[in-house]
Design a protein around this motif. Sequence first.
Motif, PDB file in Angstrom:
ATOM      1  N   LEU A 201      10.255  13.153 -28.642  1.00 23.56           N
ATOM      2  CA  LEU A 201      11.011  14.372 -28.296  1.00 23.56           C
ATOM      3  C   LEU A 201      11.212  15.292 -29.508  1.00 23.56           C
ATOM      4  CD1 LEU A 201      12.654  15.865 -26.050  1.00 23.56           C
ATOM      5  CD2 LEU A 201      14.682  14.681 -26.938  1.00 23.56           C
TER       6      LEU A 201
ATOM      7  N   ASN B  17      24.587  16.529 -20.937  1.00 24.73           N
ATOM      8  CA  ASN B  17      23.653  16.049 -19.913  1.00 24.73           C
ATOM      9  C   ASN B  17      24.273  16.181 -18.536  1.00 24.73           C
ATOM     10  OD1 ASN B  17      21.323  15.272 -21.208  1.00 24.73           O
ATOM     11  ND2 ASN B  17      22.005  13.181 -21.602  1.00 24.73           N
TER      12      ASN B  17
ATOM     13  N   LYS C 172      27.037  13.212 -23.898  1.00 29.68           N
ATOM     14  CA  LYS C 172      26.876  12.812 -22.501  1.00 29.68           C
ATOM     15  C   LYS C 172      27.282  13.934 -21.568  1.00 29.68           C
ATOM     16  CE  LYS C 172      28.106   8.915 -19.454  1.00 29.68           C
ATOM     17  NZ  LYS C 172      28.584   9.710 -18.349  1.00 29.68           N
TER      18      LYS C 172
ATOM     19  N   ASP D 177      21.410   9.816 -28.793  1.00 24.95           N
ATOM     20  CA  ASP D 177      21.926  10.875 -29.669  1.00 24.95           C
ATOM     21  C   ASP D 177      22.249  10.328 -31.046  1.00 24.95           C
ATOM     22  OD1 ASP D 177      24.067   9.315 -28.988  1.00 24.95           O
ATOM     23  OD2 ASP D 177      25.418  10.975 -28.443  1.00 24.95           O
TER      24      ASP D 177
ATOM     25  N   LYS E   4      34.399   8.159 -35.678  1.00 23.25           N
ATOM     26  CA  LYS E   4      34.707   8.435 -34.269  1.00 23.25           C
ATOM     27  C   LYS E   4      36.186   8.144 -34.034  1.00 23.25           C
ATOM     28  CE  LYS E   4      30.498   8.897 -32.105  1.00 23.25           C
ATOM     29  NZ  LYS E   4      30.083  10.079 -31.421  1.00 23.25           N
TER      30      LYS E   4
ATOM     31  N   ASP F  28      17.965  17.539 -23.729  1.00 21.33           N
ATOM     32  CA  ASP F  28      16.757  17.427 -24.575  1.00 21.33           C
ATOM     33  C   ASP F  28      16.668  18.614 -25.529  1.00 21.33           C
ATOM     34  OD1 ASP F  28      16.006  15.099 -23.450  1.00 21.33           O
ATOM     35  OD2 ASP F  28      14.318  15.879 -22.285  1.00 21.33           O
TER      36      ASP F  28
HETATM   37  N1  LIG Z   1      18.884  14.465 -22.549  1.00 21.20           N
HETATM   38  C1  LIG Z   1      18.740  13.246 -23.073  1.00 21.20           C
HETATM   39  N2  LIG Z   1      19.753  12.412 -23.014  1.00 21.20           N
HETATM   40  C2  LIG Z   1      19.640  11.184 -23.572  1.00 21.20           C
HETATM   41  C3  LIG Z   1      18.469  10.780 -24.183  1.00 21.20           C
HETATM   42  N3  LIG Z   1      18.639   9.513 -24.652  1.00 21.20           N
HETATM   43  C4  LIG Z   1      19.882   9.115 -24.314  1.00 21.20           C
HETATM   44  N4  LIG Z   1      20.523  10.150 -23.657  1.00 21.20           N
HETATM   45  C5  LIG Z   1      21.827  10.191 -23.171  1.00 21.20           C
HETATM   46  O1  LIG Z   1      22.724  10.383 -24.269  1.00 21.20           O
HETATM   47  C6  LIG Z   1      23.948   9.914 -23.916  1.00 21.20           C
HETATM   48  C7  LIG Z   1      24.529   9.198 -25.126  1.00 21.20           C
HETATM   49  O2  LIG Z   1      25.720   8.534 -24.767  1.00 21.20           O
HETATM   50  P1  LIG Z   1      26.997   8.429 -25.642  1.00 21.20           P
HETATM   51  O3  LIG Z   1      26.688   8.577 -27.084  1.00 21.20           O
HETATM   52  O4  LIG Z   1      27.668   7.171 -25.217  1.00 21.20           O
HETATM   53  O5  LIG Z   1      27.848   9.675 -25.115  1.00 21.20           O
HETATM   54  P2  LIG Z   1      28.706  10.624 -25.922  1.00 21.20           P
HETATM   55  O6  LIG Z   1      29.193  11.580 -24.915  1.00 21.20           O
HETATM   56  O7  LIG Z   1      27.994  11.202 -27.075  1.00 21.20           O
HETATM   57  O8  LIG Z   1      29.863   9.676 -26.427  1.00 21.20           O
HETATM   58  P3  LIG Z   1      30.513   9.601 -27.859  1.00 21.20           P
HETATM   59  O9  LIG Z   1      29.436   9.211 -28.775  1.00 21.20           O
HETATM   60  O10 LIG Z   1      31.553   8.595 -27.742  1.00 21.20           O
HETATM   61  O11 LIG Z   1      31.000  10.967 -28.118  1.00 21.20           O
HETATM   62  C8  LIG Z   1      23.738   9.024 -22.703  1.00 21.20           C
HETATM   63  O12 LIG Z   1      24.279   9.717 -21.571  1.00 21.20           O
HETATM   64  C9  LIG Z   1      22.264   8.902 -22.549  1.00 21.20           C
HETATM   65  O13 LIG Z   1      21.853   8.867 -21.191  1.00 21.20           O
HETATM   66  C10 LIG Z   1      17.413  11.710 -24.225  1.00 21.20           C
HETATM   67  O14 LIG Z   1      16.347  11.466 -24.740  1.00 21.20           O
HETATM   68  N5  LIG Z   1      17.612  12.937 -23.665  1.00 21.20           N
END
Ligand SMILES: Nc1nc2c(ncn2[C@@H]2O[C@H](COP(=O)(O)OP(=O)(O)OP(=O)(O)O)[C@@H](O)[C@H]2O)c(=O)[nH]1
Length: 504
Positions: A344, A385, A382, A420, A491, A394
């Motif tokens: 990506l 998304n 999250k 992320d 965090k 993305d």
């Molecule tokens: N668009 C996209 N989303 C992704 C990808 N890989 C993982 N995710 C999403 O990234 C999100 C990461 O989750 P978290 O880090 O737990 O969510 P957050 O809202 O950042 O939570 P905190 O880190 O506690 O702030 C999940 O919803 C995954 O589905 C990707 O390649 N693309």
Amino acid sequence: MGRWHLTMKHAIHWNLWSPFIRNALLMAGLISAGLAVWSHYGWMALGGLAALALIVWQGTRLFMTRRRLTEQYRLVLLQKKRLRESEFRWKFAIEGSGDGLWDWNVADGSVYFSAQYKQMLGLTVDEMDQRLQEWETRVHPDDKAGSLMALQSHLDGQSPVYAAQYRMRCKDGSYKWILDRGMVVSRSDAGKPLRMIGIHTDITVHKQAEEKLQLAASVFTHALEGIMITDAQGLIIDVNQSFSRITGYERDEVLGRNPHLLSSGRQSQAFYAAMWRDLQEEGCWYGEVWNRRKSGEVYAHLQNISAVRDAQGQTRQYVSLFSDNTALKAHQQQLQHLAHFDALTDLPNRLLLADRLHQGMVQVQRRGQMLALAFVDLDGFKLINDSHGHEAGDHLLMTVATRMKQALREGDTLARLGGDEFVAVMFDLADEAACKPMLHRLLAAIAQPAQFGGHTLQVSGSLGVTFYPQVQELDADQLLRQADQAMYQAKLAGKNRYRFFGVE
Ligand SMILES: Nc1nc2c(ncn2[C@@H]2O[C@H](COP(=O)(O)OP(=O)(O)OP(=O)(O)O)[C@@H](O)[C@H]2O)c(=O)[nH]1
């Protein structure tokens, strides 16, 4: 006397010594001599003289006849001797050459097959009938029609000699290739062939060599690999079709030239020197070469060069095989990239990060410097998304990745672990504080809003930082775990900030 002499001269000159004149003169001489003797000595003397003349004449005739017969006999013996010598020479020449002889009486179908003829087929002298059918049954079925046609054509007078190549069955069932040549040596007044003589030559070895050559020529012509043959001086003496397809040079354009014309200039003199050394010492060389096509395009190929040596060990030619592996190389590079970079963001992935981190750790320790490793996790990603869709997520990940990279110095590494989560490795630090400006720049880069589909997307980031070297020796995984723990502290402390490992 003078007149008589003159007359005789004229007679000889005018060729008057015909048998008639000669006999007439002889008779006249004899009658004159007889009359002279009779007139001087009487009948008795004449009779005695005539008897004497008769005895002398008969004796002379007998002597002459004997001489003539002896001479004729001597000539016959000489001719016979010459014939025997001639026969011996021919027999010796044919048998000595290893060829077999056949002599065909066309009228009755009988054939004389020489001992060598039979021996060629593994047969003893008594194992073959003196019949033409013997020959017919032994010719390979696939070759029979062709050879019979050639034979008929010669018998009909359409070809000056008969010549055919065919396989002939030996005693053990195997087949030998035969070159059969012959000609009609006698014909009837009506032109009908009466006798034909010919020879058989075993050309099996020659045929096998020919087949091998044909095979080699076919491989050379149709091989997918480019093939280039040079002489011992390295000048091109032949190339195949694939050579032209790969290099863009036609055969005529390269014959007599040095393969240097293909050189791309990418390889050093030392590279070619090593190649020649291997060729001279080992007789072969294998490796990757970058060459230039006629169009100017540089391409990579795997090349195999072998020296062809003669019985004395002297190199006569060099044969070079190569295949255009540009596509393969590109594919390999693509796979290599996929294995080491995130699809990506195109940032190094976990695998490449581990490699670079390992190298960096060795390097800073050698230089007496320090590196900082920052574990980055986006805050509230999250929600992006969930609110705007995966595509928006993305887009934000790609934007944030680019901006973070720009926030770092050249030589530092930014990797994406997945989701992320990112890791930044900052090298050549004098002390721990030296990384703080970069950490602030990273936080700012993450927090910068991004536009997507008419929406403003914004997140922040939590960074956990650790350093290397430390008092205790540790590996790359341990460093990562420390940074992860520090990020968790960030965090907990309210996000959008950085925390150093081990510092509360
Ligand atoms: N668009 C996209 N989303 C992704 C990808 N890989 C993982 N995710 C999403 O990234 C999100 C990461 O989750 P978290 O880090 O737990 O969510 P957050 O809202 O950042 O939570 P905190 O880190 O506690 O702030 C999940 O919803 C995954 O589905 C990707 O390649 N693309």
